[in-house]
Write a protein that holds these residues in place. Structure first.
Motif, short mmCIF file in Angstrom:
data_model
loop_
_atom_site.label_atom_id
_atom_site.label_comp_id
_atom_site.label_asym_id
_atom_site.label_seq_id
_atom_site.Cartn_x
_atom_site.Cartn_y
_atom_site.Cartn_z
N LYS A 57 42.91 44.91 31.67
CA LYS A 57 41.86 44.19 32.37
C LYS A 57 41.93 42.74 31.92
N LEU A 102 40.60 38.67 32.54
CA LEU A 102 39.60 37.79 33.14
C LEU A 102 40.16 36.38 33.16
N GLY A 114 32.50 39.39 33.16
CA GLY A 114 32.92 40.38 32.18
C GLY A 114 31.74 41.06 31.50
N LYS A 162 38.55 38.98 37.69
CA LYS A 162 38.71 40.12 36.79
C LYS A 162 39.53 41.21 37.47
N THR A 197 40.52 44.99 38.13
CA THR A 197 39.59 46.12 38.21
C THR A 197 40.23 47.48 38.00
#
Length: 216
Positions: A2, A4, A52, A65, A67
């Motif tokens: 993940k 960001l 986040g 972000k 997913t």
């Protein structure tokens, strides 16, 4: 993984700095008007706008972000064509691995202006790739790759990246005198001469094709 991605900046400086691309995702859902989803594969991962799980200022710290775990991601955005000849090029972005990944990475690529955005994929030719790369305890490094004469050339130095769950800003500075600098959180972590730290030029010492083993 993940990832960001909070901010992306491309600029060149001479007398006055010119910012060619800056993205802070400050206008909500309008980011989808600037960024194009690649259609090269049907299973490319999906992005969403989010700050986040933890943040200082939720609105200011929103970014893209990822997913879905174990997916490849690709999302290009256009900016004006430019040349950095005789100028300093600055590429900067911030990234947060809040999942504390053990293998993965998020990166920025600068493509040529003829890129088909909807067909962008891992083998699409690029000019620069800049990223932190994490894979187990042995690989935690910053990759700086330039495309030179059709070949992707990785920096020869081992530049360590951050491997925690917090946001970090990565900056690449390429100067017209063939020097460069890599910063993390605005602190220099590496610098040097491009001709020494990449294999742009042929080796200075090469085998002598006429050399022969003596008879004795």
């Amino acid at each position: 993984m993940k990832v960001l991605l909070l901010l992306f900046l491309v600029s060149v400086t001479f007398a006055d700095p010119t910012v060619f691309f800056k993205e802070e995702f400050a206008d909500g859902a309008k980011w989808t008007e600037r960024w194009v989803e690649s259609k090269h594969k049907s299973d490319i991962g999906k992005f969403e706008l989010s700050a986040g799980k933890f943040y200082g200022d939720e609105e200011r710290e929103k970014g893209l972000k990822t997913t879905q775990d174990a997916r490849f991601y690709g999302l290009p955005a256009k900016f004006d064509k430019f040349s950095n000849e005789g100028k300093t090029l600055v590429v900067q972005f911030s990234v947060k691995y809040e999942q504390n990944i053990d293998c993965g990475g998020g990166y920025v690529k600068l493509f040529s202006s003829d890129l088909d955005q909807t067909d962008m994929h891992g083998d699409s030719p690029y000019n620069i790739m800049f990223r932190p790369d994490i894979c187990g305890p042995g690989t935690k490094k910053v990759h700086v790759i330039f495309n030179y004469n059709g070949k992707n050339m990785l920096v020869k130095k081992d530049i360590r990246c951050k491997d925690d769950v917090y946001t970090h800003v990565y900056t690449l500075i390429v100067k017209p005198d063939n020097t460069y600098k890599v910063k993390i959180d605005n602190e220099k972590v590496e610098s040097g001469d491009s001709e020494c730290d990449w294999d742009f030029l042929p080796a200075k010492n090469i085998p002598d094709l006429n050399a022969k083993k003596p008879d004795d």
